[in-house]
Every structure is written in structure tokens, then in C-alpha cells.
Design a protein around this motif. Structure first.
Motif, PDB file in Angstrom:
ATOM      1  N   LYS A  45       0.823  -1.199   0.000  1.00 11.92           N
ATOM      2  CA  LYS A  45       0.000   0.000   0.000  1.00 11.92           C
ATOM      3  C   LYS A  45       0.865   1.260   0.000  1.00 11.92           C
ATOM      4  O   LYS A  45       1.915   1.306   0.645  1.00 11.92           O
ATOM      5  N   THR A  46       0.392   2.261  -0.701  1.00  9.33           N
ATOM      6  CA  THR A  46       1.123   3.526  -0.779  1.00  9.33           C
ATOM      7  C   THR A  46       1.263   4.180   0.594  1.00  9.33           C
ATOM      8  O   THR A  46       2.307   4.745   0.916  1.00  9.33           O
ATOM      9  N   VAL A  47       0.235   4.088   1.430  1.00  4.33           N
ATOM     10  CA  VAL A  47       0.275   4.711   2.748  1.00  4.33           C
ATOM     11  C   VAL A  47       1.402   4.140   3.595  1.00  4.33           C
ATOM     12  O   VAL A  47       2.027   4.862   4.397  1.00  4.33           O
ATOM     13  N   PHE A  48       1.709   2.858   3.429  1.00  2.00           N
ATOM     14  CA  PHE A  48       2.800   2.253   4.180  1.00  2.00           C
ATOM     15  C   PHE A  48       4.154   2.704   3.630  1.00  2.00           C
ATOM     16  O   PHE A  48       5.093   2.936   4.394  1.00  2.00           O
ATOM     17  N   ARG A  49       4.247   2.818   2.318  1.00  2.00           N
ATOM     18  CA  ARG A  49       5.518   3.172   1.690  1.00  2.00           C
ATOM     19  C   ARG A  49       5.873   4.640   1.873  1.00  2.00           C
ATOM     20  O   ARG A  49       7.031   5.014   1.677  1.00  2.00           O
ATOM     21  N   GLU A  50       4.895   5.465   2.235  1.00  2.00           N
ATOM     22  CA  GLU A  50       5.137   6.902   2.354  1.00  2.00           C
ATOM     23  C   GLU A  50       4.966   7.422   3.778  1.00  2.00           C
ATOM     24  O   GLU A  50       4.878   8.629   3.993  1.00  2.00           O
ATOM     25  N   THR A  51       4.901   6.521   4.741  1.00  2.00           N
ATOM     26  CA  THR A  51       4.784   6.906   6.153  1.00  2.00           C
ATOM     27  C   THR A  51       6.037   6.455   6.894  1.00  2.00           C
ATOM     28  O   THR A  51       6.413   5.279   6.827  1.00  2.00           O
ATOM     29  N   SER A  52       6.674   7.378   7.599  1.00  2.00           N
ATOM     30  CA  SER A  52       7.983   7.114   8.207  1.00  2.00           C
ATOM     31  C   SER A  52       7.969   5.922   9.156  1.00  2.00           C
ATOM     32  O   SER A  52       8.865   5.077   9.128  1.00  2.00           O
ATOM     33  N   ARG A  53       6.971   5.852  10.026  1.00  2.00           N
ATOM     34  CA  ARG A  53       6.984   4.774  11.026  1.00  2.00           C
ATOM     35  C   ARG A  53       6.816   3.407  10.386  1.00  2.00           C
ATOM     36  O   ARG A  53       7.347   2.412  10.877  1.00  2.00           O
ATOM     37  N   TYR A  54       6.110   3.329   9.260  1.00  2.00           N
ATOM     38  CA  TYR A  54       5.977   2.050   8.566  1.00  2.00           C
ATOM     39  C   TYR A  54       7.252   1.708   7.797  1.00  2.00           C
ATOM     40  O   TYR A  54       7.609   0.531   7.665  1.00  2.00           O
ATOM     41  N   LEU A  60      13.094  -2.705  10.334  1.00  2.00           N
ATOM     42  CA  LEU A  60      13.244  -3.566  11.505  1.00  2.00           C
ATOM     43  C   LEU A  60      12.909  -5.018  11.164  1.00  2.00           C
ATOM     44  O   LEU A  60      13.661  -5.943  11.512  1.00  2.00           O
ATOM     45  N   LEU A  61      11.798  -5.226  10.474  1.00  4.73           N
ATOM     46  CA  LEU A  61      11.377  -6.576  10.114  1.00  4.73           C
ATOM     47  C   LEU A  61      12.333  -7.214   9.120  1.00  4.73           C
ATOM     48  O   LEU A  61      12.565  -8.427   9.161  1.00  4.73           O
ATOM     49  N   SER A  62      12.889  -6.416   8.220  1.00  5.78           N
ATOM     50  CA  SER A  62      13.850  -6.950   7.250  1.00  5.78           C
ATOM     51  C   SER A  62      15.078  -7.503   7.964  1.00  5.78           C
ATOM     52  O   SER A  62      15.545  -8.611   7.656  1.00  5.78           O
ATOM     53  N   ALA A  63      15.597  -6.736   8.920  1.00  2.36           N
ATOM     54  CA  ALA A  63      16.768  -7.191   9.677  1.00  2.36           C
ATOM     55  C   ALA A  63      16.440  -8.433  10.498  1.00  2.36           C
ATOM     56  O   ALA A  63      17.237  -9.388  10.543  1.00  2.36           O
ATOM     57  N   ASP A  64      15.271  -8.445  11.151  1.00  2.18           N
ATOM     58  CA  ASP A  64      14.871  -9.602  11.951  1.00  2.18           C
ATOM     59  C   ASP A  64      14.725 -10.851  11.076  1.00  2.18           C
ATOM     60  O   ASP A  64      15.127 -11.949  11.467  1.00  2.18           O
ATOM     61  N   THR A  65      14.146 -10.688   9.895  1.00  3.68           N
ATOM     62  CA  THR A  65      13.935 -11.818   8.991  1.00  3.68           C
ATOM     63  C   THR A  65      15.255 -12.369   8.484  1.00  3.68           C
ATOM     64  O   THR A  65      15.459 -13.590   8.439  1.00  3.68           O
ATOM     65  N   LEU A  66      16.168 -11.479   8.114  1.00  5.44           N
ATOM     66  CA  LEU A  66      17.483 -11.922   7.651  1.00  5.44           C
ATOM     67  C   LEU A  66      18.250 -12.622   8.767  1.00  5.44           C
ATOM     68  O   LEU A  66      18.891 -13.652   8.545  1.00  5.44           O
ATOM     69  N   GLN A  67      18.170 -12.064   9.973  1.00  3.01           N
ATOM     70  CA  GLN A  67      18.867 -12.673  11.106  1.00  3.01           C
ATOM     71  C   GLN A  67      18.301 -14.053  11.425  1.00  3.01           C
ATOM     72  O   GLN A  67      19.048 -14.995  11.728  1.00  3.01           O
ATOM     73  N   MET A  68      16.988 -14.185  11.357  1.00  8.86           N
ATOM     74  CA  MET A  68      16.362 -15.475  11.602  1.00  8.86           C
ATOM     75  C   MET A  68      16.801 -16.504  10.561  1.00  8.86           C
ATOM     76  O   MET A  68      17.072 -17.667  10.880  1.00  8.86           O
ATOM     77  N   VAL A 108      15.551   2.804  18.321  1.00  9.20           N
ATOM     78  CA  VAL A 108      15.852   4.156  18.796  1.00  9.20           C
ATOM     79  C   VAL A 108      15.206   5.192  17.877  1.00  9.20           C
ATOM     80  O   VAL A 108      14.545   6.136  18.341  1.00  9.20           O
ATOM     81  N   VAL A 109      15.378   5.015  16.571  1.00 11.80           N
ATOM     82  CA  VAL A 109      14.806   5.961  15.606  1.00 11.80           C
ATOM     83  C   VAL A 109      13.280   5.932  15.667  1.00 11.80           C
ATOM     84  O   VAL A 109      12.621   6.980  15.613  1.00 11.80           O
ATOM     85  N   MET A 110      12.697   4.741  15.814  1.00 11.15           N
ATOM     86  CA  MET A 110      11.238   4.628  15.909  1.00 11.15           C
ATOM     87  C   MET A 110      10.717   5.312  17.171  1.00 11.15           C
ATOM     88  O   MET A 110       9.654   5.949  17.160  1.00 11.15           O
ATOM     89  N   SER A 111      11.448   5.191  18.263  1.00  9.22           N
ATOM     90  CA  SER A 111      11.043   5.837  19.515  1.00  9.22           C
ATOM     91  C   SER A 111      11.115   7.354  19.406  1.00  9.22           C
ATOM     92  O   SER A 111      10.217   8.062  19.866  1.00  9.22           O
TER      93      SER A 111
END
Length: 311
Positions: A45-54, A60-68, A108-111
Motif C-alpha cells: 500500500k502507498t500509505v505504508f511506503r510513504e509513512t515514516s513509522r511504517y 526492523l522486520l527486514s533485519a529480523d527476517t534476515l537474522q532469523m 531508537v529511531v522509531m522511539s
């Protein structure tokens, strides 16, 4: 992860190893599926791709998935008792370290993004936008890469040229990084600084939001949601810290229990400290975020539409 010397003994029954490997691999695949589905949701969705927190959540999820994924590869190599060449093992271990350092900095950035959204709502759109978010992600990945390169330099102090062969005689694991005494010192100092900095940033954001909530002009619903999100980030940070420092606990446990018990404890640690926390963000955001939840569950039940893919 399983210890090399333990895996090279016959103390673990073959059938037990097969059952453990099957159960853990199945669980890991299911959790990977959840993460991948969430990543797809955030890209759909465009709203996810253009919103900073998403965007930050996607990082975050990309790093977690790669680490897993890398952790599971190392786990399966250990279960199957496959030895690698030192360069191949080094690349896997260094990559695992690189992506393991991204989540705490992303939190940290998300907080700070939630802090700005609540405490400086009028300036949020100018301070936190897609361009600045992309720059922040680039900076944190650069810091993690620099730290990994320092670890490589420390590791190269070993006299690898004196080895008879590049083929490892033991199984590949994360302990390869700590063959040089300086690596232990650097790792301790770096992790201490990292988690103190991350902890202070998240706690500061949380306290600031709580103070803002007492203001008469504050949006109570928005402030409460931000406070819950920051509390979640603090819990996530604690879980990451546990997964980072659990190696010290492993050493102590190995000295007081038998090898068979030790291996079983390691398998439990691997599930609850390494694997499950990497799926926590996807599960929680899928359930509590009102924007993500309907899209995620639509894809979860395979209700894909061509129009949604083009959005």
C-alpha cells in the motif's frame, strides 16, 4: 546454538536430533512466513511506503527476517555436523552480526519518531518525512557496517596462514569472532555503549510522552497509543539485549550441567531467545495497528487482488 564439542560426541541420540531439527525448522519456517507476509503487507500500500513509522518498521522486520534466516542456516549446519571453510563461515558470522545490530538502532529511531509526533506535532511532518527517514536508515546501516569491519580487522589478527587447511575442524558458530582476546573487550564495550544509548533514548521518549499526556491540549488517544508503542519498543530492546548477552549465560551453564542437558538447554534458548523475539514485531503490529491489521489478515487468508498489488 549447539556447541561444537557437544555435537561431535555421540551423547545426543540420533532420533532426538532429528525430532529437534524438524520441530525447530517447522517453527522457524512458520515465523519466517509471518515476517515475510508482514513485509509484503508493508510494501502493498502507498500509505505504508510513504509513512515514516511504517518504513522504519519495514527496516526492523527486514533485519529480523534476515537474522532469523542466517541463524537457522547455522543451526541446520550444526545439526547436520557440516563443517565449512573459514572464509565461508566468516562471511556468515559477520553478516549475522551486521544484521543483529540493526534492530536496536532502528528501535531508537522509531522511539524518537513517536516522541516528535507527540511532543512536536506541528513540526512532525517537516522533521520526520520520507527523505529524513531514509537518511536515518542509511546512517544506522553505515554504523553497523563500520562496527562489522572493525570486527573483521580484529579477526584478521589470527595467524590463518599457519593453518594446514582452510577447512574448519569444528562447526561454524558465532564464537568464531571471539578467537582474539581483543574481540571480547571490544564486544563488551560496544554492546554496553549501544544498549545504554538505546535504553536512554527509549526511556527519554517514553517519559516525554507521559509528561505530554498531562497537557490539557494533548490528544489523549494518540498519546496513549504512542506511550504503549514506546513501552513495546522498550520490551523489544530488552529481548534483543538478552539475545546479545546470553552467550555469557551459556558459558556458565556449560560448567554445571552435563553435555546432554546443556544441548537441550541450548535448543530451548535458541527457540525462545533467538527465534521467537524476531517475530514479535510482526505479530504485535499485525494485531494492534488498525491500518496494518485488515491488510495483513486479508493476505494471511490469501485474499490477494491484482488491484492491491498495483496500489
Amino acid at each position: 546454538m549447539l556447541n561444537d564439542s557437544d555435537l561431535e560426541t555421540n551423547k545426543v541420540p540420533w532420533l532426538e536430533r532429528v525430532i529437534i531439527a524438524s520441530v525447530i525448522t517447522f517453527l522457524c519456517c512458520m515465523l519466517l512466513l509471518v515476517n515475510i507476509l508482514m513485509l509484503f503487507t508493508l510494501k502493498s500500500k502507498t500509505v505504508f511506503r510513504e509513512t515514516s513509522r511504517y518504513i522504519l518498521l519495514y527496516n526492523l522486520l527486514s533485519a529480523d527476517t534476515l537474522q532469523m534466516t542466517v541463524s537457522q542456516i547455522l543451526f541446520m549446519l550444526s545439526i547436520c555436523r557440516v563443517t565449512l571453510l573459514y572464509p565461508v563461515c566468516g562471511v556468515l558470522v559477520m553478516f549475522a552480526y551486521l544484521i543483529s545490530e540493526v534492530p536496536p538502532l532502528t528501535l531508537v529511531v522509531m522511539s524518537l519518531e513517536r516522541y516528535v509526533a507527540v511532543c512536536f506535532p506541528l513540526r512532525h511532518s517537516t522533521m520526520v518525512n520520507v527523505e529524513n527517514t531514509g537518511l536515518a536508515i542509511l546512517v544506522l546501516w553505515s554504523l553497523c557496517l563500520l562496527n562489522t569491519l572493525i570486527r573483521v580487522v580484529l579477526l584478521l589478527q589470527l595467524p590463518f596462514e599457519e593453518l594446514e587447511s582452510l577447512q574448519m575442524k569444528t562447526l561454524c558458530n558465532i564464537l568464531l569472532l571471539f578467537l582474539v582476546p581483543e574481540s571480547h573487550i571490544y564486544d563488551t564495550v560496544y554492546n554496553t555503549v549501544l544498549f545504554v544509548f538505546a535504553g536512554v533514548a527509549v526511556i527519554f521518549s517514553y517519559i516525554s510522552v507521559m509528561i505530554a499526556a498531562r497537557s490539557a491540549s494533548a490528544d489523549k488517544a494518540s498519546t496513549q497509543k504512542a506511550r504503549d508503542t514506546l513501552l513495546l519498543h522498550l520490551i523489544q530492546l530488552c529481548l534483543i539485549l538478552i539475545s546479545t548477552v546470553h552467550s555469557t549465560l551459556i558459558v556458565n551453564i556449560s560448567q554445571i550441567v552435563s553435555r546432554l542437558v546443556f544441548i537441550r538447554i541450548m535448543n530451548v534458548f535458541y527457540i525462545f531467545i533467538i527465534i521467537l523475539p524476531k517475530c514479535l514485531s510482526a505479530l504485535i503490529y499485525a494485531l494492534r495497528d488498525h491500518t496494518i491489521r485488515p491488510v495483513f489478515f486479508k493476505y494471511l487468508f490469501c485474499q490477494f487482488k491484482v488491484s492491491s498489488l498495483k496500489d
